[in-house]
Design a protein around this motif. Structure first.
Motif, PDB file in Angstrom:
ATOM      1  N   ALA D 226       0.684  -1.414   0.091  1.00 54.47           N
ATOM      2  CA  ALA D 226      -0.038  -0.118   0.233  1.00 54.47           C
ATOM      3  C   ALA D 226       1.059   0.793   0.203  1.00 54.47           C
ATOM      4  O   ALA D 226       1.767   0.663   0.355  1.00 54.47           O
ATOM      5  CB  ALA D 226      -0.370   0.302   1.035  1.00 54.47           C
ATOM      6  N   VAL D 227       0.019   1.993  -0.907  1.00 52.33           N
ATOM      7  CA  VAL D 227       1.897   2.963  -1.018  1.00 52.33           C
ATOM      8  C   VAL D 227       0.110   4.584  -0.160  1.00 52.33           C
ATOM      9  O   VAL D 227      -0.082   4.295  -0.236  1.00 52.33           O
ATOM     10  CB  VAL D 227       1.822   3.831  -2.049  1.00 52.33           C
ATOM     11  CG1 VAL D 227       2.765   5.118  -2.646  1.00 52.33           C
ATOM     12  CG2 VAL D 227       2.491   2.515  -3.188  1.00 52.33           C
ATOM     13  N   MET D 228       1.409   4.635   0.637  1.00 54.81           N
ATOM     14  CA  MET D 228       0.673   6.277   1.631  1.00 54.81           C
ATOM     15  C   MET D 228       1.515   7.541   0.880  1.00 54.81           C
ATOM     16  O   MET D 228       2.542   7.672   1.225  1.00 54.81           O
ATOM     17  CB  MET D 228       0.895   6.521   3.110  1.00 54.81           C
ATOM     18  CG  MET D 228      -0.354   4.946   3.131  1.00 54.81           C
ATOM     19  SD  MET D 228      -0.229   4.980   5.472  1.00 54.81           S
ATOM     20  CE  MET D 228      -1.556   6.651   5.248  1.00 54.81           C
ATOM     21  N   TYR D 229       0.366   8.532   0.652  1.00 56.77           N
ATOM     22  CA  TYR D 229       1.062  10.045   0.996  1.00 56.77           C
ATOM     23  C   TYR D 229      -0.257  10.552   0.912  1.00 56.77           C
ATOM     24  O   TYR D 229      -1.938  10.834   0.944  1.00 56.77           O
ATOM     25  CB  TYR D 229       0.449  10.366  -0.647  1.00 56.77           C
ATOM     26  CG  TYR D 229       1.066  11.990  -1.468  1.00 56.77           C
ATOM     27  CD1 TYR D 229       2.541  11.947  -0.766  1.00 56.77           C
ATOM     28  CD2 TYR D 229       0.179  12.102  -1.447  1.00 56.77           C
ATOM     29  CE1 TYR D 229       3.100  13.353  -1.230  1.00 56.77           C
ATOM     30  CE2 TYR D 229       0.624  14.137  -1.761  1.00 56.77           C
ATOM     31  CZ  TYR D 229       1.860  14.242  -1.745  1.00 56.77           C
ATOM     32  OH  TYR D 229       2.375  15.325  -1.979  1.00 56.77           O
ATOM     33  N   ARG D 230       0.146  11.577   2.119  1.00 59.52           N
ATOM     34  CA  ARG D 230      -0.695  12.202   2.495  1.00 59.52           C
ATOM     35  C   ARG D 230      -1.375  11.684   3.478  1.00 59.52           C
ATOM     36  O   ARG D 230      -2.741  12.114   3.241  1.00 59.52           O
ATOM     37  CB  ARG D 230      -0.641  13.299   1.982  1.00 59.52           C
ATOM     38  CG  ARG D 230      -0.575  15.394   2.505  1.00 59.52           C
ATOM     39  CD  ARG D 230      -1.067  15.813   4.057  1.00 59.52           C
ATOM     40  NE  ARG D 230      -0.867  16.570   4.393  1.00 59.52           N
ATOM     41  CZ  ARG D 230      -1.989  17.755   4.066  1.00 59.52           C
ATOM     42  NH1 ARG D 230      -2.762  18.292   3.336  1.00 59.52           N
ATOM     43  NH2 ARG D 230      -2.599  18.498   5.323  1.00 59.52           N
ATOM     44  N   ARG D 232      -3.127   9.030   3.023  1.00 61.14           N
ATOM     45  CA  ARG D 232      -4.283   8.167   2.764  1.00 61.14           C
ATOM     46  C   ARG D 232      -3.477   7.388   1.849  1.00 61.14           C
ATOM     47  O   ARG D 232      -2.710   7.708   1.019  1.00 61.14           O
ATOM     48  CB  ARG D 232      -5.236   9.015   1.088  1.00 61.14           C
ATOM     49  CG  ARG D 232      -6.708   9.759   1.799  1.00 61.14           C
ATOM     50  CD  ARG D 232      -6.152  10.621   0.849  1.00 61.14           C
ATOM     51  NE  ARG D 232      -7.783  11.866   1.073  1.00 61.14           N
ATOM     52  CZ  ARG D 232      -8.979  11.455   1.312  1.00 61.14           C
ATOM     53  NH1 ARG D 232      -9.479  10.686   1.692  1.00 61.14           N
ATOM     54  NH2 ARG D 232      -9.722  12.648   2.024  1.00 61.14           N
ATOM     55  N   ILE D 233      -4.183   5.940   1.349  1.00 59.45           N
ATOM     56  CA  ILE D 233      -3.424   4.953   0.754  1.00 59.45           C
ATOM     57  C   ILE D 233      -3.786   5.940  -0.711  1.00 59.45           C
ATOM     58  O   ILE D 233      -4.838   5.304  -1.263  1.00 59.45           O
ATOM     59  CB  ILE D 233      -4.195   3.881   1.216  1.00 59.45           C
ATOM     60  CG1 ILE D 233      -3.565   3.153   2.169  1.00 59.45           C
ATOM     61  CG2 ILE D 233      -3.409   2.697  -0.204  1.00 59.45           C
ATOM     62  CD1 ILE D 233      -4.066   1.614   3.132  1.00 59.45           C
ATOM     63  N   ILE D 234      -2.699   5.749  -1.451  1.00 60.82           N
ATOM     64  CA  ILE D 234      -3.210   6.416  -3.558  1.00 60.82           C
ATOM     65  C   ILE D 234      -3.116   4.998  -3.998  1.00 60.82           C
ATOM     66  O   ILE D 234      -3.597   5.221  -4.975  1.00 60.82           O
ATOM     67  CB  ILE D 234      -2.707   7.427  -3.274  1.00 60.82           C
ATOM     68  CG1 ILE D 234      -0.968   7.242  -3.352  1.00 60.82           C
ATOM     69  CG2 ILE D 234      -2.517   8.758  -2.387  1.00 60.82           C
ATOM     70  CD1 ILE D 234      -0.076   6.725  -3.855  1.00 60.82           C
ATOM     71  N   GLU D 235      -2.584   3.947  -3.610  1.00 59.65           N
ATOM     72  CA  GLU D 235      -2.407   2.861  -4.274  1.00 59.65           C
ATOM     73  C   GLU D 235      -1.922   1.868  -3.439  1.00 59.65           C
ATOM     74  O   GLU D 235      -1.294   1.424  -2.886  1.00 59.65           O
ATOM     75  CB  GLU D 235      -1.024   3.678  -5.647  1.00 59.65           C
ATOM     76  CG  GLU D 235      -1.248   2.300  -6.435  1.00 59.65           C
ATOM     77  CD  GLU D 235      -0.393   2.297  -8.223  1.00 59.65           C
ATOM     78  OE1 GLU D 235      -0.118   3.454  -8.271  1.00 59.65           O
ATOM     79  OE2 GLU D 235      -0.486   1.565  -8.701  1.00 59.65           O
ATOM     80  N   SER D 236      -2.525   0.275  -3.660  1.00 61.11           N
ATOM     81  CA  SER D 236      -3.062  -0.294  -2.924  1.00 61.11           C
ATOM     82  C   SER D 236      -2.752  -1.510  -4.488  1.00 61.11           C
ATOM     83  O   SER D 236      -3.777  -2.107  -5.416  1.00 61.11           O
ATOM     84  CB  SER D 236      -3.072  -1.117  -2.136  1.00 61.11           C
ATOM     85  OG  SER D 236      -4.704  -0.997  -2.184  1.00 61.11           O
ATOM     86  N   PRO D 249       0.501   8.354 -10.222  1.00 56.79           N
ATOM     87  CA  PRO D 249       1.714   9.296 -10.960  1.00 56.79           C
ATOM     88  C   PRO D 249       2.759  10.174  -9.628  1.00 56.79           C
ATOM     89  O   PRO D 249       3.807   9.226 -10.223  1.00 56.79           O
ATOM     90  CB  PRO D 249       0.987  10.023 -10.774  1.00 56.79           C
ATOM     91  CG  PRO D 249      -0.546  10.234 -11.569  1.00 56.79           C
ATOM     92  CD  PRO D 249      -0.609   9.182 -10.215  1.00 56.79           C
ATOM     93  N   TYR D 250       2.182   9.014  -8.438  1.00 54.73           N
ATOM     94  CA  TYR D 250       3.064   9.511  -7.190  1.00 54.73           C
ATOM     95  C   TYR D 250       4.224   8.307  -7.138  1.00 54.73           C
ATOM     96  O   TYR D 250       4.981   8.723  -7.043  1.00 54.73           O
ATOM     97  CB  TYR D 250       2.646   9.374  -5.688  1.00 54.73           C
ATOM     98  CG  TYR D 250       3.122   9.738  -4.561  1.00 54.73           C
ATOM     99  CD1 TYR D 250       4.510  11.009  -4.140  1.00 54.73           C
ATOM    100  CD2 TYR D 250       3.112   8.766  -3.878  1.00 54.73           C
ATOM    101  CE1 TYR D 250       4.981  11.068  -3.440  1.00 54.73           C
ATOM    102  CE2 TYR D 250       4.138   8.862  -2.462  1.00 54.73           C
ATOM    103  CZ  TYR D 250       4.684   9.682  -2.617  1.00 54.73           C
ATOM    104  OH  TYR D 250       5.286   9.847  -1.895  1.00 54.73           O
ATOM    105  N   THR D 251       3.445   7.584  -7.136  1.00 52.73           N
ATOM    106  CA  THR D 251       3.574   5.804  -6.918  1.00 52.73           C
ATOM    107  C   THR D 251       4.729   6.316  -7.833  1.00 52.73           C
ATOM    108  O   THR D 251       6.445   5.860  -7.710  1.00 52.73           O
ATOM    109  CB  THR D 251       2.988   4.687  -7.552  1.00 52.73           C
ATOM    110  OG1 THR D 251       2.330   4.697  -6.529  1.00 52.73           O
ATOM    111  CG2 THR D 251       3.764   3.548  -6.442  1.00 52.73           C
ATOM    112  N   ARG D 252       5.176   6.160  -9.050  1.00 59.50           N
ATOM    113  CA  ARG D 252       5.764   6.148 -10.310  1.00 59.50           C
ATOM    114  C   ARG D 252       7.042   7.711 -10.059  1.00 59.50           C
ATOM    115  O   ARG D 252       7.765   7.284 -10.526  1.00 59.50           O
ATOM    116  CB  ARG D 252       4.286   7.127 -12.165  1.00 59.50           C
ATOM    117  CG  ARG D 252       5.395   7.314 -12.583  1.00 59.50           C
ATOM    118  CD  ARG D 252       7.042   6.086 -13.377  1.00 59.50           C
ATOM    119  NE  ARG D 252       5.844   4.560 -13.857  1.00 59.50           N
ATOM    120  CZ  ARG D 252       7.189   3.307 -13.228  1.00 59.50           C
ATOM    121  NH1 ARG D 252       8.601   3.981 -12.709  1.00 59.50           N
ATOM    122  NH2 ARG D 252       6.404   2.412 -13.404  1.00 59.50           N
TER     123      ARG D 252
END
Lengths: 288, 269, 315, 324
Positions: D226-230, D232-236, D249-252
């Motif tokens: 799970a990728v978190m930003y600010r 929230r989980i923005i991608e999992s 785009p953030y994960t990238r």
């Protein structure tokens, strides 16, 4: 992390926010200061004027706090006592901080000098504070200046050890290395980079020394080795009248309470300020 | 290779062990135990290794923050270690350092302008405040910051911004050699990339030589020309970066390279 | 551990010798001629000169010091000018009172200081904490002699519960019951020092509570009480022990005043009286003994510190 | 139902004058034998999430404002403090980032390892000792017979982290939370510690939540990410699924920011700007000010979690439409 990067300057608002008692203490100190400055104009009587008829009068009008066994007005003497309190507090704090501060800082910065100086401080610190003050006072005449010098010297030893510790910590800070790489010399490192970062803890230490100095001076007065007996100080008032305590219990009440309130207030303010200090230096501060 | 800017020969730094000092004076910690390397003008050499390998100590000796026990260091022909503090002063300007911890490396009581002005004034690169301010603003611009930060204090900035200020402080005196001690390892990944790009660009533009000290092999591969791998106070392998990564010779280098967790490269990029 | 011990002891001896020099020097700088004091007002200059020679006061000060210190090592602190008896026996006369007073005071300090400090820390930020902290600061702000005087006024003079002054030896009539003479003085002496211990226990515990290993203890599911005692207080003891020497010094200082207020025949009052009587050999001797005691306490504290903190002794 | 299910978790921290949300609408689950990685930069809320599950949040500073945390079908947030403590260190346990400071310096490691055991299981002292030795051996401490009597400062960083792991495993937890367990360690040691954790998982079936800022560590260790930003989980997704098909785009950007170890590039494709401060209020997608694909819509509307393919969730309006 957020905490560590906050600017560590002591701001009045942060110190007293949510600390009502400490704020009251600060107000009390202001009152004492005003009393000290305006004592000759505010005091209803001459603090030295003897009135045998009015000996040991109970508190009330016109003697607000009553009179002592010479018939002198306790309230007027207490106002002038505030002068002594401030004078002794400020004087000994200045001596302690300047002398002790320099010795401590230089000792920590110049390691070899420190070996010598700090051993000397160790020897002074082998004497309990009041005992050292007693011995020094025996060497000197009883006077206001000498009392200030002696108390200042005693706490200079403590202060130098505290500053030694704090400077050692700062000296190894990365920003000191960085300043060295920028080409800063010893003077600049000591007084431009190290000292300003120690000002806040020094201020806190100063309040505690101020408080200790009051108690120390009162104890010296009480033992008959402090201020000359004719000087109207709170300590002398207690010392001179103590044999009348059974006949006039209020006599010792007012000067005693004045000392307690003032020392309590200074301690509260110091305690409140300590809480907003850089946590690294908190343990170094010697106080209540 | 052209005439080296920095030539380090047989550098040793021993620390006395405080735990045993009382009875055995000879028991020393060998932080750096015979290290030799050269840096050419404009070259980026990296010292890479794990904690306690002595890489930081090498950097601190080269900026004279630490004393060497033995060895020879010559910087553009001057034998640096034998100099007195006074003789070293003119050289000091040419060997600047960038520190790891951006939170600790700026004096919290000085404004950004004061911090950046200090080296200019000390090395007489500016003769008055106006001139100094102009140079400071120029430098700030180069690290991507505006003149609006001049009067602000370090605590008002994030780690990445502080590290930019740290870089500005090192670059502002136009040094010949920069010692960068883990300059990006305290930063978040996205900020680390920005600062690495900045360092690389400034280095290329100014032609300053750099000793880059790091534990992160990927970062080191990205920024350096040559890489020296340190282990237990010695350099175990020194090679051109591509060669070091493609054909590591020393056992330890191979172990190090194998230990790094790999990110599967996706098809999208 | 052994090398730590030896290091501490080695640091102790030169400090003690330097302190003894300082004491000796101080006493000899005091204005006034001991020989004149000894002989009284009727002495002729010839008598004084003779006695000066006899006491060795005409010799260079360093020789006088060596002579004195040589005696000190053999347990001879000289003769009291006032009592005309050996200084050591004068001090020994006051030792019982002072030691019993110190022991009783320390008992109060531990009984009141430690639990209240723990209470204050575990209730950090609540009214309990504010109240105890407030009281602790308040008690540390009271001049000891003032507190003593009013305690005498209320409990001795007013209510007549306790004797107001003096202390007959426990070997006299009354035996251990004579300790009631020390109750008010020891409480007076304990008040500001217990306050310091409360503050110290509190702040040290709050510092330890922020450390990572306390979080580890929480993650193990330990109860708050267990964490407070086993992990927080136990580790805070290191800092408390380190500050104990400081408390002891405060205690000695205040004992001088307290013994004077309660007219206790102890060592503290002896200091003050000897100063007023200009009884130099006694001043010298008492202060040397107090310094020796204080340095020894600090040494013990250092050793206790090594015992409480394995990081110090086991490098 | 999975072993642990976190549902719409919301956490707020005390700001100057108000509570500031640090974790919002956070949902995920992890089951036995599974390792979930939570990755993000500092301040993204990953550590707070871990502390919330464990029950270690400092109530006066941080508050759980909404959500449920189900462990074995029970909502941890409904439990009394006492019931919660019976689970802590027993059914679930935690390893922290700083092995240097996470052990109590005044107690021997043997005593610290079995402390949780003493709390949760009644045994004889001989049995405790046997268990301590067994655990130390399990985490590969050399000379464990002697080391059991050592103090923490006598061990190296790697060894201390092994002790922490032994401690966390003493009661055979069903869930192990590891918050940046290898960040303070050298790469070679990091590798050993991660291997050890996975090896133990194979033997005991423990579910693991691994919090890290290091994509490499996550990629190497976890089954799901799970990728978190600010907050929230923005991608999992599953680890393989994520790295094969990055959708946010953030994960990238995060992946592009990391210099490659096996190839060379001139410049890094860094994400511009910085992570916004907690006090900064952001509308729409929190990443939009730094996103090079940002559209007006991104600043206005919070993107919902879109499900793309099997078990791949993305919070981006243009998920799947962008050439990342």
């Amino acid at each position: 992390m957020i905490d560590a990067i906050k600017n560590r300057a002591i701001s009045i608002r942060r110190v007293f926010a949510g600390r009502k008692v400490a704020a009251l203490g600060a107000i009390w100190l202001c009152i004492v200061l005003v009393a000290a400055v305006f004592a000759p104009w505010v005091a209803p009587f001459d603090p030295l004027e003897i009135d045998p008829v009015a000996r040991l009068t109970e508190p009330g009008a016109p003697y607000l706090f009553g009179t002592d066994h010479f018939g002198r007005d306790t309230f007027s003497r207490a106002l002038h006592g505030a002068r002594m309190a401030i004078l002794i507090g400020v004087g000994s704090v200045l001596i302690a901080l300047i002398l002790g501060g320099l010795v401590g800082m230089l000792s920590a910065y110049f390691t070899k000098l420190g070996h010598v100086l700090m051993r000397a401080v160790d020897v002074l610190m082998a004497f309990p504070a009041l005992l050292l003050a007693l011995v020094l006072m025996t060497l000197l005449e009883r006077s206001v200046a000498n009392t200030i010098i002696v108390i200042g010297l005693v706490y200079a030893a403590t202060t130098s050890r505290i500053l030694f510790g704090m400077t050692l910590k700062l000296k190894n800070d990365v920003f000191i290395d960085a300043a060295r790489c920028s080409g800063a010399g010893h003077f600049s490192l000591l007084f431009r980079h190290i000292l300003p970062n120690l000002l806040s803890p020094l201020l806190v230490q100063a309040t505690f020394i101020f408080a200790f100095a009051q108690l120390q001076a009162a104890a010296l007065d009480f033992l008959g080795l402090g201020l000359p007996p004719e000087v109207p100080s709170w300590g002398n008032m207690l010392s001179e009248e103590r044999i009348y305590i059974t006949r006039a219990p209020w006599l010792l009440l007012f000067p005693g309470l004045l000392i307690i309130f003032s020392v309590f207030s200074v301690n509260l303010v110091g305690d409140a300020m300590r809480d907003s200090l850089d946590p690294r230096f908190k343990d170094d501060i010697a106080g209540v | 290779m052209s005439e080296p800017l920095l030539d380090v020969q047989g550098l040793k730094v021993y620390f006395s062990n405080p735990a045993t000092r009382l009875f055995s004076a000879h028991d020393a910690i060998k932080a750096v135990d015979g290290v030799s390397f050269q840096i050419a003008p404009g070259e980026v050499l990296s010292l890479v290794g794990e904690s306690g390998c002595g890489k930081t100590t090498v950097g601190r000796v080269l900026t004279r923050l630490e004393k060497a026990t033995a060895g020879r260091v010559s910087f553009s022909g001057h034998d640096m270690l034998d100099m007195s503090q006074h003789e070293f002063r003119p050289l000091r300007r040419h060997i600047q350092m960038i520190f790891q911890d951006p939170f600790a490396s700026l004096n919290p009581r000085l404004t950004i302008e004061q911090t950046l002005q200090e080296p200019l004034m000390i090395h007489k690169l500016a003769h008055n405040r106006a001139e100094a301010r102009r140079l400071v603003v120029d430098m700030l611009e180069k690290v991507g910051m505006g003149a609006d930060v001049l009067g602000r204090f370090p605590h008002e900035f994030s780690g990445g911004q502080r590290q930019r200020i740290g870089i500005a402080r090192a670059m502002i005196v136009k040094p010949q050699l920069i010692i960068a001690d883990e300059p990006v390892s305290a930063l978040d990944v996205s900020i680390q990339a920005q600062v690495l790009n900045l360092l690389k660009r400034l280095q290329a533009e100014s032609g300053v030589a750099m000793l880059f000290i790091s534990h992160d092999l990927a970062v080191v591969r990205h920024i350096s020309n040559r890489i020296a791998v340190m282990h237990e106070g010695r350099i175990v392998e020194l090679a051109q970066k591509t060669r070091l990564f493609e054909q590591p010779e020393h056992d330890y280098t191979q172990r190090l390279l194998k230990a790094i967790p790999r990110i599967p490269t996706s098809l999208g990029a | 551990m052994l090398s730590y011990f030896i290091k501490r002891v080695l640091a102790f001896i030169p400090t003690l010798i330097a302190a003894s020099m300082l004491i000796f020097l101080f006493i000899h700088l005091i204005p006034g001629d001991p020989a004149a004091v000894l002989l009284g007002d009727t002495a002729t200059p010839e008598d004084i000169a003779a006695l000066t020679r006899e006491l060795g006061l005409d010799e260079p000060i360093w020789r006088q010091y060596i002579h004195w210190f040589g005696g000190v090592i053999q347990g001879d602190l000289g003769q009291s000018l006032f009592f005309k008896t050996p200084v050591l026996s004068v001090i020994a006369d006051g030792a019982e009172t002072s030691l019993l007073l110190a022991l009783m005071t320390m008992t109060w300090i531990v009984i009141f200081g430690v639990p209240i400090g723990i209470l204050s820390a575990t209730h950090h930020g609540t009214w309990i904490d504010q109240l105890t902290s407030g009281f602790a600061i308040f008690f540390a702000s009271i001049p000891t002699f003032w507190l003593g005087l009013y305690l005498i006024l209320f409990f001795a003079v007013g209510l007549g519960w306790f004797p107001s002054s003096g202390f007959p030896s426990i070997s006299d009539d009354g035996g251990w019951r004579n300790l009631r003479y020390l109750l008010l003085p020891s409480l007076t002496l304990a008040a500001p020092n217990a306050a310091l211990i409360i503050r110290l226990v509190r702040s040290s515990m709050l510092d330890v509570a922020k450390e990572d290993h306390v979080r580890t203890a929480k993650a193990k599911g330990l109860s708050p009480a267990k964490i407070a005692i086993k992990h927080v207080f136990r580790n805070a003891l290191i800092a408390v022990a380190a500050a104990f020497g400081f408390t002891f010094a405060a205690l000695i200082s205040e004992a001088v005043v307290t013994e004077t207020v309660f007219s206790l025949p102890g060592v503290g009052r002896l200091v003050v009286q000897s100063i007023l009587r200009r009884d130099y050999p006694v001043i010298q001797g008492v202060i040397l003994i107090i310094v020796l005691l204080y340095l020894s306490i600090n040494l013990i504290v250092d050793l206790a510190y090594g015992w409480l903190d394995p990081r110090v002794s086991l490098q | 139902m999975a072993l642990l299910e976190v549902e719409n978790l919301e956490i707020a921290v005390a700001g100057q004058s108000e509570w500031l949300p640090v974790v919002e609408d956070c949902s995920f689950s992890v089951d036995n034998n599974q390792t979930l990685g939570i990755v993000g930069e500092s301040g993204c809320g990953k550590s707070l999430t871990a502390m919330a599950i464990m029950g270690l949040l400092e109530q006066s500073q941080v508050n759980i404002t909404n959500g449920k945390i189900w462990l074995d079908g029970e909502n941890l947030l409904d439990m009394s403090a006492g019931d919660r403590r019976r689970i802590m260190g027993d059914t679930m346990s935690m390893i922290f980032q700083e092995p240097m400071t996470s052990l109590n310096p005044v107690y021997r490691i043997g005593d610290q390892i079995v402390e949780a055991l003493r709390q949760h299981r009644k045994m004889t002292s001989a049995e405790y000792r046997t268990r301590a030795l067994q655990l130390l051996e399990m985490v590969n401490i050399p000379d464990f017979q002697q080391r059991i009597n050592s103090y923490p400062h006598q061990l190296s960083g790697g060894q201390r982290q092994r002790v922490m792991i032994a401690m966390a495993l003493s009661c055979d937890p069903k869930l192990l939370i590891a918050d940046e367990p290898t960040t303070a360690l050298d790469v070679t040691v990091q590798n050993e510690v991660l291997e050890l954790m996975l090896d133990l998982q194979r033997r005991t079936g423990t579910a693991i939540i691994l919090i890290s800022h290091d994509m490499g560590v996550i990629a190497q260790t976890c089954d799901e990410v799970a990728v978190m930003y600010r907050g929230r989980i923005i991608e999992s997704s599953t680890t393989a699924g994520l790295f094969a098909n990055v959708l946010h785009p953030y994960t990238r950007g995060l992946l592009n920011s990391i210099p490659a170890i096996d190839s060379e590039t001139e410049w890094l494709d860094a994400i511009p700007g910085r992570v916004p401060m907690l006090e900064e209020k952001l509308s729409g997608c929190a990443f939009h000010p730094r996103c090079s694909y940002s559209q007006p819509k991104c600043a206005d509307t919070l993107p919902a979690a879109l499900s793309i393919g099997e078990s791949h969730l993305v919070r981006c309006h243009f998920a799947g439409e962008l050439e990342l």
